[in-house]
Design a protein around this motif. Structure first.
Motif, mmCIF file in Angstrom:
data_model
loop_
_atom_site.group_PDB
_atom_site.id
_atom_site.type_symbol
_atom_site.label_atom_id
_atom_site.label_comp_id
_atom_site.label_asym_id
_atom_site.label_seq_id
_atom_site.Cartn_x
_atom_site.Cartn_y
_atom_site.Cartn_z
ATOM 1 N N VAL A 1 0.865 -1.185 0.000
ATOM 2 C CA VAL A 1 0.000 0.000 0.000
ATOM 3 C C VAL A 1 0.897 1.229 0.000
ATOM 4 C CG1 VAL A 1 -1.729 1.289 1.296
ATOM 5 C CG2 VAL A 1 -1.835 -1.198 1.222
ATOM 6 N N LYS A 2 0.658 2.129 -0.964
ATOM 7 C CA LYS A 2 1.496 3.323 -1.055
ATOM 8 C C LYS A 2 0.648 4.577 -0.946
ATOM 9 C CE LYS A 2 5.320 1.512 -3.633
ATOM 10 N NZ LYS A 2 6.450 1.939 -4.400
ATOM 11 N N ASP A 3 1.214 5.574 -0.284
ATOM 12 C CA ASP A 3 0.629 6.907 -0.197
ATOM 13 C C ASP A 3 -0.820 6.894 0.294
ATOM 14 O OD1 ASP A 3 1.027 9.617 -0.304
ATOM 15 O OD2 ASP A 3 0.336 9.805 -2.369
ATOM 16 N N THR A 4 -1.047 6.125 1.348
ATOM 17 C CA THR A 4 -2.369 6.054 1.967
ATOM 18 C C THR A 4 -2.203 6.335 3.455
ATOM 19 O OG1 THR A 4 -3.009 4.352 0.381
ATOM 20 C CG2 THR A 4 -4.389 4.580 2.316
ATOM 21 N N ARG A 5 -3.182 6.979 4.018
ATOM 22 C CA ARG A 5 -3.106 7.266 5.444
ATOM 23 C C ARG A 5 -4.277 6.631 6.181
ATOM 24 N NH1 ARG A 5 -4.445 13.760 5.631
ATOM 25 N NH2 ARG A 5 -6.608 13.549 4.991
ATOM 26 N N LEU A 6 -4.052 6.396 7.468
ATOM 27 C CA LEU A 6 -5.057 5.809 8.337
ATOM 28 C C LEU A 6 -5.447 6.823 9.391
ATOM 29 C CD1 LEU A 6 -3.311 2.378 8.990
ATOM 30 C CD2 LEU A 6 -5.210 2.811 7.422
ATOM 31 N N GLU A 7 -6.730 6.927 9.660
ATOM 32 C CA GLU A 7 -7.185 7.841 10.705
ATOM 33 C C GLU A 7 -6.973 7.195 12.074
ATOM 34 O OE1 GLU A 7 -11.080 10.401 12.135
ATOM 35 O OE2 GLU A 7 -11.067 9.505 10.147
ATOM 36 N N VAL A 8 -6.438 7.984 12.989
ATOM 37 C CA VAL A 8 -6.238 7.552 14.374
ATOM 38 C C VAL A 8 -7.435 8.023 15.167
ATOM 39 C CG1 VAL A 8 -4.788 7.796 16.430
ATOM 40 C CG2 VAL A 8 -3.743 7.723 14.152
ATOM 41 N N ARG A 9 -8.065 7.114 15.903
ATOM 42 C CA ARG A 9 -9.241 7.479 16.695
ATOM 43 C C ARG A 9 -8.809 8.307 17.895
ATOM 44 N NH1 ARG A 9 -12.459 5.775 20.896
ATOM 45 N NH2 ARG A 9 -14.684 5.984 20.535
ATOM 46 N N LEU A 10 -9.450 9.461 18.057
ATOM 47 C CA LEU A 10 -9.178 10.314 19.214
ATOM 48 C C LEU A 10 -10.115 9.926 20.352
ATOM 49 C CD1 LEU A 10 -8.914 13.769 17.427
ATOM 50 C CD2 LEU A 10 -7.050 12.363 18.271
ATOM 51 N N ASN A 11 -9.638 10.026 21.566
ATOM 52 C CA ASN A 11 -10.489 9.763 22.723
ATOM 53 C C ASN A 11 -11.533 10.843 22.840
ATOM 54 O OD1 ASN A 11 -8.949 7.532 23.380
ATOM 55 N ND2 ASN A 11 -7.593 8.714 24.691
ATOM 56 N N ASP A 12 -12.746 10.448 23.189
ATOM 57 C CA ASP A 12 -13.851 11.416 23.346
ATOM 58 C C ASP A 12 -13.724 12.181 24.637
ATOM 59 O OD1 ASP A 12 -14.898 10.552 20.940
ATOM 60 O OD2 ASP A 12 -16.054 8.972 21.899
#
Length: 130
Positions: free
Chosen positions: A119-130
């Motif tokens: 997988v190239k040039d893809t990002r993953l969202e990091v879940r933020l604490n509520d």
């Protein structure tokens, strides 16, 4: 720039800076954090991309913000005691000679690079604490 526990960065900025002038026009900001020593294209890098809003810290939030900024900069309480770190001091308007103020960057979205093989040039969202 100092991080706090609740998904924010707290920093001291000069109101005459281009950063602050831009924030006053548009509070939407982007932050990128990466290791600039990693050779581009080596596959060894990991970066963080942040979408956020930035605003000046107002009087009710100042005590905590002052502590965040200055406890790291001056860890010795005796040294901090020699400085005017009062809410009144940081609440003064620019017209009274106070041009640096504390600002807070409030995170909305955080992304890291997807390290999945192939997988190239893809990002993953990091879940933020509520």
């Amino acid at each position: 720039m100092r991080t706090t526990k609740n998904s924010t960065f707290t920093l001291l900025l000069n109101n005459n800076s281009l950063h602050v002038q831009n924030i006053m026009k548009n509070p939407n900001v982007a932050v990128a954090i990466f290791d600039s020593n990693v050779v581009p294209g080596s596959g060894k890098g990991q970066g963080v991309q942040i979408k956020a809003k930035c605003h000046r810290v107002l009087k009710d939030e100042l005590p905590g913000a002052i502590e965040v900024v200055y406890s790291k900069r001056f860890p010795d309480p005796k040294e901090r005691a020699t400085r005017d770190l009062s809410v009144e001091h940081f609440s003064k308007p620019d017209s009274e000679g106070r041009t640096d103020h504390i600002y807070k960057i409030v995170l909305e979205k955080v992304y890291i690079i997807d390290k999945t093989p192939g997988v190239k040039d893809t990002r993953l969202e990091v879940r933020l604490n509520d």
